[in-house]
Design a protein around this motif. Structure first.
Motif, mmCIF file in Angstrom:
data_model
loop_
_atom_site.group_PDB
_atom_site.id
_atom_site.type_symbol
_atom_site.label_atom_id
_atom_site.label_comp_id
_atom_site.label_asym_id
_atom_site.label_seq_id
_atom_site.Cartn_x
_atom_site.Cartn_y
_atom_site.Cartn_z
ATOM 1 N N ASN A 1 -5.147 -4.249 4.863
ATOM 2 C CA ASN A 1 -3.738 -4.270 4.491
ATOM 3 C C ASN A 1 -2.846 -3.956 5.683
ATOM 4 O O ASN A 1 -1.827 -4.622 5.931
ATOM 5 N N LEU A 2 -3.222 -2.957 6.455
ATOM 6 C CA LEU A 2 -2.440 -2.540 7.611
ATOM 7 C C LEU A 2 -2.410 -3.633 8.681
ATOM 8 O O LEU A 2 -1.338 -3.990 9.203
ATOM 9 N N VAL A 3 -3.561 -4.185 9.012
ATOM 10 C CA VAL A 3 -3.645 -5.187 10.076
ATOM 11 C C VAL A 3 -2.800 -6.415 9.747
ATOM 12 O O VAL A 3 -2.040 -6.926 10.586
ATOM 13 N N PHE A 4 -2.885 -6.898 8.513
ATOM 14 C CA PHE A 4 -2.174 -8.131 8.169
ATOM 15 C C PHE A 4 -0.689 -7.896 7.897
ATOM 16 O O PHE A 4 0.092 -8.853 7.935
ATOM 17 N N THR A 5 -0.291 -6.667 7.652
ATOM 18 C CA THR A 5 1.141 -6.371 7.619
ATOM 19 C C THR A 5 1.736 -6.511 9.014
ATOM 20 O O THR A 5 2.866 -6.972 9.181
ATOM 21 N N GLY B 1 1.620 -17.240 0.467
ATOM 22 C CA GLY B 1 1.045 -16.109 -0.259
ATOM 23 C C GLY B 1 0.724 -16.444 -1.698
ATOM 24 O O GLY B 1 -0.355 -16.099 -2.206
ATOM 25 N N ALA B 2 1.643 -17.122 -2.380
ATOM 26 C CA ALA B 2 1.409 -17.481 -3.780
ATOM 27 C C ALA B 2 0.218 -18.421 -3.915
ATOM 28 O O ALA B 2 -0.652 -18.228 -4.780
ATOM 29 N N ALA B 3 0.159 -19.440 -3.058
ATOM 30 C CA ALA B 3 -0.937 -20.402 -3.134
ATOM 31 C C ALA B 3 -2.267 -19.752 -2.765
ATOM 32 O O ALA B 3 -3.292 -19.974 -3.432
ATOM 33 N N GLY B 4 -2.264 -18.947 -1.714
ATOM 34 C CA GLY B 4 -3.502 -18.306 -1.275
ATOM 35 C C GLY B 4 -4.083 -17.372 -2.314
ATOM 36 O O GLY B 4 -5.299 -17.381 -2.572
ATOM 37 N N LEU B 5 -3.239 -16.564 -2.944
ATOM 38 C CA LEU B 5 -3.731 -15.635 -3.966
ATOM 39 C C LEU B 5 -4.269 -16.381 -5.182
ATOM 40 O O LEU B 5 -5.263 -15.959 -5.784
ATOM 41 N N ALA B 6 -3.615 -17.465 -5.555
ATOM 42 C CA ALA B 6 -4.109 -18.244 -6.701
ATOM 43 C C ALA B 6 -5.543 -18.711 -6.455
ATOM 44 O O ALA B 6 -6.411 -18.598 -7.328
ATOM 45 N N VAL B 7 -5.806 -19.211 -5.264
ATOM 46 C CA VAL B 7 -7.149 -19.699 -4.938
ATOM 47 C C VAL B 7 -8.157 -18.541 -4.924
ATOM 48 O O VAL B 7 -9.264 -18.652 -5.483
ATOM 49 N N ILE C 1 -22.095 -13.071 -9.591
ATOM 50 C CA ILE C 1 -22.238 -13.011 -8.120
ATOM 51 C C ILE C 1 -21.373 -11.854 -7.635
ATOM 52 O O ILE C 1 -20.182 -12.013 -7.353
ATOM 53 N N LEU C 2 -21.966 -10.668 -7.537
ATOM 54 C CA LEU C 2 -21.168 -9.464 -7.307
ATOM 55 C C LEU C 2 -21.437 -8.892 -5.916
ATOM 56 O O LEU C 2 -21.769 -9.627 -4.993
ATOM 57 N N GLY C 3 -21.249 -7.579 -5.770
ATOM 58 C CA GLY C 3 -21.527 -6.928 -4.492
ATOM 59 C C GLY C 3 -20.626 -7.424 -3.378
ATOM 60 O O GLY C 3 -19.398 -7.458 -3.483
ATOM 61 N N GLY C 4 -21.242 -7.846 -2.282
ATOM 62 C CA GLY C 4 -20.505 -8.251 -1.091
ATOM 63 C C GLY C 4 -19.580 -9.425 -1.306
ATOM 64 O O GLY C 4 -18.540 -9.535 -0.639
ATOM 65 N N SER C 5 -19.904 -10.328 -2.225
ATOM 66 C CA SER C 5 -19.039 -11.478 -2.497
ATOM 67 C C SER C 5 -17.689 -11.036 -3.036
ATOM 68 O O SER C 5 -16.633 -11.503 -2.589
ATOM 69 N N VAL C 6 -17.708 -10.123 -4.016
ATOM 70 C CA VAL C 6 -16.462 -9.626 -4.587
ATOM 71 C C VAL C 6 -15.680 -8.833 -3.546
ATOM 72 O O VAL C 6 -14.459 -8.989 -3.406
ATOM 73 N N LEU C 7 -16.370 -7.976 -2.783
ATOM 74 C CA LEU C 7 -15.689 -7.193 -1.748
ATOM 75 C C LEU C 7 -15.011 -8.114 -0.738
ATOM 76 O O LEU C 7 -13.848 -7.893 -0.364
ATOM 77 N N VAL D 1 -9.919 -10.620 1.349
ATOM 78 C CA VAL D 1 -9.134 -11.826 1.644
ATOM 79 C C VAL D 1 -7.825 -11.798 0.844
ATOM 80 O O VAL D 1 -6.752 -12.147 1.366
ATOM 81 N N ALA D 2 -7.902 -11.409 -0.431
ATOM 82 C CA ALA D 2 -6.698 -11.326 -1.260
ATOM 83 C C ALA D 2 -5.699 -10.341 -0.668
ATOM 84 O O ALA D 2 -4.492 -10.615 -0.601
ATOM 85 N N ILE D 3 -6.184 -9.192 -0.243
ATOM 86 C CA ILE D 3 -5.298 -8.177 0.334
ATOM 87 C C ILE D 3 -4.683 -8.681 1.634
ATOM 88 O O ILE D 3 -3.489 -8.478 1.898
ATOM 89 N N ALA D 4 -5.473 -9.359 2.466
ATOM 90 C CA ALA D 4 -4.947 -9.911 3.712
ATOM 91 C C ALA D 4 -3.842 -10.927 3.436
ATOM 92 O O ALA D 4 -2.785 -10.920 4.092
ATOM 93 N N CYS D 5 -4.067 -11.786 2.466
ATOM 94 C CA CYS D 5 -3.079 -12.799 2.094
ATOM 95 C C CYS D 5 -1.790 -12.144 1.605
ATOM 96 O O CYS D 5 -0.683 -12.503 2.028
#
Length: 480
Positions: free
Chosen positions: A331-335, A354-360, A373-379, A384-388
């Motif tokens: 969050n900090l880096v992408f701000t 931002g709107a398009a990226g979060l939707a995807v 498909i959990l664990g590292g995939s969800v993390l 990516v969502a937070i960066a967007c």
């Protein structure tokens, strides 16, 4: 008159050639400390939740949701009173009040002896958040030159995410290291002993330590000036001129002061019914729509319910705390990325991206949960969502709603927009555990994806570009 469309020509864009002075950066940074406290106080509860929930025996989704969202009642109250009070008493005075409330409520929450007491102190802290979240970006927008306003208002978002990360790191240190560091538990204490300490004392320190940055914010606010635009509205033109000269020099001060005086309305108290004027209502509705979308895009459930999300993805408590710290770092880096590009690329392209990226990303998170498909995939997708979000919607929404309202009604209009923002956040925060329990994680994230598509259409159809324009110029384009 309807809002200008995104394609409307801007034939009188004025780009200031003044570079932000050290003095300007200093007062903007001090004002932005309100954002740091907003972020810290907002997210500290995420790391404390597993421990205070056990301490207060919160076992059902409704109680957990109320504990997480009760501060938003205070946020709503703070947002409601901030506009009227700041128009009457100034931006600076209300920011001082918010600093005091942050300090008092953090200590009170940490010392709460019952769940009801915990809720009341969290609500008082929410009032401080409501004040700071409205006034810090508005104050910075009113002191900033047009060509750096996006970057300086984004500084408020930078301090918000700094507060988020600081809270996450402090929570991690308190939960894992603090009792041994101070000798309250032996160096060989096992996980059971550490867990017991966190459930009785650790979570209290997580809240109480917020008083430290609160006092720093209070001391800093005592030395910053009042908003020049507010001073002109109150007839204190000479004082406003001196502040503008210190910010950008005499030439800058004379030009900006003349622009403010040409547009300022000193007609007294602003009444809410003025917001329904045919020229102003479309602007107000746009501000409300963007504010609500910033919350209903769903990212705050990741911050507030990170423990629950990562637990459902198969992570332990220790791993979850570390993952939460990762979310804050991203969050900090992408701000910082947003601060670097908002005055170059503009507000509208970033909001659309931002709107398009979060939707995807939400579609993919939902797919992972639906397929197990959990664990590292969800993390990875969460990061990516937070960066967007951090590079787009998080800072740019605050920039836009601090820019688009006319000078005379800015305090009240921002109050209305921020009230709606916190109301939307309350609904989001309260309903997530219920939706997650009833609908499942996959369907919940797919709902957020659909909301992001609607937000994309709002920005595409209704948001004009405002970069490089003075606040007075933006006002003329919206209201003429």
């Amino acid at each position: 008159m309807a809002l200008p469309t995104a394609s409307a020509a801007a034939d009188d864009i004025v780009v200031s050639d003044e570079k932000p002075s050290g003095y300007l950066w200093m007062i903007a940074l001090i004002a932005a400390l309100g954002g740091l406290l907003f972020g810290y106080d907002w997210v500290v509860i995420g790391g404390a939740a597993p421990f205070y929930e056990e301490h207060f025996h919160l076992t059902n989704a409704a109680d957990r949701g109320w504990a997480q969202s009760c501060a938003l009642i205070g946020c709503l109250a703070g947002a409601v009173i901030s506009g009227w009070l700041s128009d009457r008493f100034g931006r600076k005075g209300l920011l001082v009040v918010s600093a005091i409330l942050f300090a008092i409520s953090s200590i009170g929450t940490g010392m709460a002896g019952s769940f009801d007491g915990f809720v009341l102190w969290r609500i008082l802290g929410g009032v401080a958040i409501g004040l700071a979240s409205n006034l810090s970006p508005m104050y910075i927008a009113e002191i900033a030159p047009s060509n750096t306003r996006g970057r300086l208002v984004s500084l408020n978002q930078f301090t918000i995410v700094t507060g988020l990360l600081l809270a996450q790191l402090v929570n991690l240190w308190i939960a894992q290291k603090m009792p041994q560091a101070f000798g309250w538990l032996g160096a060989d204490a096992d996980k059971s002993a550490l867990l017991g300490w966190n459930q009785t004392s650790g979570w209290r320190w997580m809240f109480g330590i917020t008083a430290v940055p609160s006092l720093l914010f209070l001391l800093g606010m005592l030395v910053v000036p009042e908003s020049p635009r507010w001073l002109v509205r109150k007839g204190r033109t000479e004082e406003a001129g001196r502040i503008l000269a210190r910010i950008g020099g005499d030439t800058y001060a004379s030009r900006v002061l003349a622009s403010i005086e040409d547009n300022v309305d000193t007609g007294g108290k602003v009444r809410v019914r003025e917001m329904f004027d045919r020229k102003l209502l479309p602007i107000l509705l746009l501000g409300i729509g963007l504010a609500v979308f910033q919350q209903w895009c769903g990212i705050n459930v990741i911050f507030n319910y990170a423990g629950e999300i990562f637990k459902s993805a198969g992570y332990s408590i220790d791993d979850t705390l570390q993952n939460i710290a990762w979310t804050g770092s991203v969050n900090l880096v992408f701000t910082l990325v947003a601060m670097a590009v908002v005055d170059k690329l503009g507000r509208r392209p970033l909001m659309l991206a931002g709107a398009a990226g979060l939707a995807v990303v939400y579609l993919l998170i939902g797919f992972c949960y639906s397929r197990g498909i959990l664990g590292g995939s969800v993390l990875s997708l969460v990061l990516v969502a937070i960066a967007c979000y951090a590079a787009t919607l998080a800072p740019v929404t605050w920039v836009v709603i601090a820019e688009i309202f006319p000078n005379r009604i800015r305090g009240v209009a921002m109050s209305v927009a921020v009230f709606c923002l916190w109301l939307a956040c309350f609904i989001l925060t309260y309903t997530f555990p219920i939706m997650n329990e009833k609908l499942g994680a996959a369907n919940t994230f797919w709902i957020y994806a659909a909301i992001c598509v609607l937000g994309f259409m709002l920005v595409l159809l209704r948001l004009p570009e405002t970069k490089g324009k003075s606040l007075e110029q933006i006002e003329r384009e919206f209201t003429d």
